[in-house]
Design an enzyme around this catalytic site. Sequence first.
Site, PDB file in Angstrom:
ATOM      1  CE  LYS A 125      -2.091  -1.232   3.888  1.00  0.00           C
ATOM      2  NZ  LYS A 125      -1.454  -2.533   4.138  1.00  0.00           N
ATOM      3  NE  ARG A 184       7.433  -2.263   6.341  1.00  0.00           N
ATOM      4  CZ  ARG A 184       6.119  -2.328   6.353  1.00  0.00           C
ATOM      5  NH1 ARG A 184       5.415  -1.750   5.400  1.00  0.00           N
ATOM      6  NH2 ARG A 184       5.496  -2.972   7.314  1.00  0.00           N
ATOM      7  NE  ARG A 204       5.322  -0.350  10.262  1.00  0.00           N
ATOM      8  CZ  ARG A 204       4.257  -0.495   9.479  1.00  0.00           C
ATOM      9  NH1 ARG A 204       4.221   0.116   8.304  1.00  0.00           N
ATOM     10  NH2 ARG A 204       3.246  -1.244   9.862  1.00  0.00           N
ATOM     11  NE  ARG A 232       1.498  -5.183  10.887  1.00  0.00           N
ATOM     12  CZ  ARG A 232       2.696  -5.079  10.310  1.00  0.00           C
ATOM     13  NH1 ARG A 232       3.780  -5.532  10.922  1.00  0.00           N
ATOM     14  NH2 ARG A 232       2.829  -4.509   9.134  1.00  0.00           N
TER      15      ARG A 232
HETATM   16  P1  AP5 Z   1       4.739  -1.505   1.933  1.00  0.00           P
HETATM   17  O1  AP5 Z   1       4.414  -0.742   0.700  1.00  0.00           O
HETATM   18  O2  AP5 Z   1       5.429  -0.817   3.034  1.00  0.00           O
HETATM   19  O3  AP5 Z   1       3.433  -2.300   2.445  1.00  0.00           O
HETATM   20  P2  AP5 Z   1       2.120  -1.776   3.164  1.00  0.00           P
HETATM   21  O4  AP5 Z   1       0.962  -2.451   2.513  1.00  0.00           O
HETATM   22  O5  AP5 Z   1       2.099  -0.300   3.245  1.00  0.00           O
HETATM   23  O6  AP5 Z   1       2.325  -2.458   4.581  1.00  0.00           O
HETATM   24  P3  AP5 Z   1       2.115  -1.913   6.051  1.00  0.00           P
HETATM   25  O7  AP5 Z   1       2.899  -2.819   6.940  1.00  0.00           O
HETATM   26  O8  AP5 Z   1       2.381  -0.453   6.118  1.00  0.00           O
HETATM   27  O9  AP5 Z   1       0.605  -2.217   6.253  1.00  0.00           O
HETATM   28  P4  AP5 Z   1      -0.131  -2.335   7.600  1.00  0.00           P
HETATM   29  O10 AP5 Z   1      -1.533  -2.265   7.156  1.00  0.00           O
HETATM   30  O11 AP5 Z   1       0.275  -3.526   8.385  1.00  0.00           O
HETATM   31  O12 AP5 Z   1       0.423  -1.095   8.430  1.00  0.00           O
HETATM   32  P5  AP5 Z   1      -0.120   0.373   8.679  1.00  0.00           P
HETATM   33  O13 AP5 Z   1       1.026   1.276   8.780  1.00  0.00           O
HETATM   34  O14 AP5 Z   1      -1.224   0.707   7.782  1.00  0.00           O
HETATM   35  O15 AP5 Z   1       5.626  -2.773   1.451  1.00  0.00           O
HETATM   36  C1  AP5 Z   1       6.097  -3.733   2.367  1.00  0.00           C
HETATM   37  C2  AP5 Z   1       7.490  -4.217   1.940  1.00  0.00           C
HETATM   38  O16 AP5 Z   1       7.379  -4.966   0.719  1.00  0.00           O
HETATM   39  C3  AP5 Z   1       8.486  -3.086   1.639  1.00  0.00           C
HETATM   40  O17 AP5 Z   1       9.742  -3.470   2.064  1.00  0.00           O
HETATM   41  C4  AP5 Z   1       8.440  -2.932   0.107  1.00  0.00           C
HETATM   42  O18 AP5 Z   1       9.664  -2.467  -0.418  1.00  0.00           O
HETATM   43  C5  AP5 Z   1       8.124  -4.354  -0.340  1.00  0.00           C
HETATM   44  N1  AP5 Z   1       7.276  -4.410  -1.522  1.00  0.00           N
HETATM   45  C6  AP5 Z   1       6.156  -3.653  -1.768  1.00  0.00           C
HETATM   46  N2  AP5 Z   1       5.596  -4.018  -2.949  1.00  0.00           N
HETATM   47  C7  AP5 Z   1       6.366  -5.032  -3.451  1.00  0.00           C
HETATM   48  C8  AP5 Z   1       6.283  -5.820  -4.655  1.00  0.00           C
HETATM   49  N3  AP5 Z   1       5.319  -5.658  -5.548  1.00  0.00           N
HETATM   50  N4  AP5 Z   1       7.237  -6.771  -4.830  1.00  0.00           N
HETATM   51  C9  AP5 Z   1       8.216  -6.960  -3.908  1.00  0.00           C
HETATM   52  N5  AP5 Z   1       8.346  -6.239  -2.765  1.00  0.00           N
HETATM   53  C10 AP5 Z   1       7.417  -5.284  -2.539  1.00  0.00           C
HETATM   54  O19 AP5 Z   1      -0.753   0.197  10.155  1.00  0.00           O
HETATM   55  C11 AP5 Z   1       0.080  -0.086  11.246  1.00  0.00           C
HETATM   56  C12 AP5 Z   1      -0.720  -0.159  12.524  1.00  0.00           C
HETATM   57  O20 AP5 Z   1      -1.353   1.113  12.776  1.00  0.00           O
HETATM   58  C13 AP5 Z   1      -1.869  -1.163  12.566  1.00  0.00           C
HETATM   59  O21 AP5 Z   1      -1.409  -2.459  12.897  1.00  0.00           O
HETATM   60  C14 AP5 Z   1      -2.766  -0.539  13.639  1.00  0.00           C
HETATM   61  O22 AP5 Z   1      -2.239  -0.786  14.928  1.00  0.00           O
HETATM   62  C15 AP5 Z   1      -2.627   0.947  13.367  1.00  0.00           C
HETATM   63  N6  AP5 Z   1      -3.647   1.419  12.403  1.00  0.00           N
HETATM   64  C16 AP5 Z   1      -3.409   1.963  11.179  1.00  0.00           C
HETATM   65  N7  AP5 Z   1      -4.567   2.282  10.570  1.00  0.00           N
HETATM   66  C17 AP5 Z   1      -5.564   1.924  11.425  1.00  0.00           C
HETATM   67  C18 AP5 Z   1      -6.973   1.974  11.357  1.00  0.00           C
HETATM   68  N8  AP5 Z   1      -7.616   2.457  10.275  1.00  0.00           N
HETATM   69  N9  AP5 Z   1      -7.674   1.522  12.416  1.00  0.00           N
HETATM   70  C19 AP5 Z   1      -7.054   1.041  13.520  1.00  0.00           C
HETATM   71  N10 AP5 Z   1      -5.717   0.948  13.639  1.00  0.00           N
HETATM   72  C20 AP5 Z   1      -4.973   1.386  12.598  1.00  0.00           C
HETATM   73 MG    MG Z   2       2.111   1.125   4.827  1.00  0.00          MG
END
Ligand code: AP5
Ligand code: MG
Length: 216
Positions: free
Chosen positions: A13, A127, A160, A171
């Site tokens: 994402k 990551r 992270r 997660r």
């Molecule tokens: P990356 O692009 O960083 O992936 P991402 O989908 O953004 O993953 P996140 O870990 O950020 O998602 P998440 O939903 O767990 O965390 P969030 O911050 O939203 O890519 C990942 C890795 O893969 C990178 O190293 C990249 O280089 C690689 N990669 C990407 N695409 C690739 C490809 N096509 N091929 C190969 N490699 C690739 O949320 C974190 C926490 O915040 C949650 O757990 C929760 O506690 C809280 N939170 C956030 N939003 C809410 C909400 N709405 N409600 C309640 N709690 C929330």
């Molecule tokens: Mg993210």
Amino acid sequence: MNILIMGGPGAGKGTMSEKIVEEYKINHISTGDIFRSEIGKQTELGMKAKGYMDQGLLVPDEVTNAMVKSYLEMLDNKNGFLLDGYPRTIDQAKAFDEMSKGTSLVIDKVLALDISLDELTARVTGRRLCRGCSEIYHVTNKPSQKEGICDKCGGELYQRKDDTVESLKVRLEEYRTSTMPVLEYYRKQGLVSVIDASQSIEDVWNDTRKALEAEV
Ligand code: AP5
Ligand code: MG
Ligand code: ZN
């Protein structure tokens, strides 16, 4: 254009968001990034979120909804916005419907990054992020030229706190039980474009652009 990007933890994402925001000049609202920045600044909101995030649990809906509402009120970009990581529960989706009803904030398109959940461990544990500019790297899939140093700004790369195997299990479970129903909610409204997120970053980006160009 108002876009929502969905997908499991590590689906890509953030990686696609960087590209979408640059191409379409829209605002990026990532609830995860906002929480991490608030934790860094040790604000009240950050302190509320920290315990949940470290364990991989979702932050309670009322905290998250109030935060998103205040960000949307500050928005001044007429091109639209990209929501990354919100809504991720049915209650959040309903709260967002309330906030956006009859306004210019209504969602035009939902991008669903589709990848089998067992492929996500390698993405998440490999990551690395830049402390300076938040650029996203991966030790094998997208390495920086110099180990531990950002190509863009020379900043230090870090992992992270929730990118551990234990947190990831939680997660993934949160994603399965709370967020997958949200995808179904938008699918029923005919808003979802499914993107094969198991491809290379370039191929995922090509498919993402095609899905968005059908809209503009
Ligand atoms: P990356 O692009 O960083 O992936 P991402 O989908 O953004 O993953 P996140 O870990 O950020 O998602 P998440 O939903 O767990 O965390 P969030 O911050 O939203 O890519 C990942 C890795 O893969 C990178 O190293 C990249 O280089 C690689 N990669 C990407 N695409 C690739 C490809 N096509 N091929 C190969 N490699 C690739 O949320 C974190 C926490 O915040 C949650 O757990 C929760 O506690 C809280 N939170 C956030 N939003 C809410 C909400 N709405 N409600 C309640 N709690 C929330
Ligand atoms: Mg993210
Ligand atoms: Zn950097």
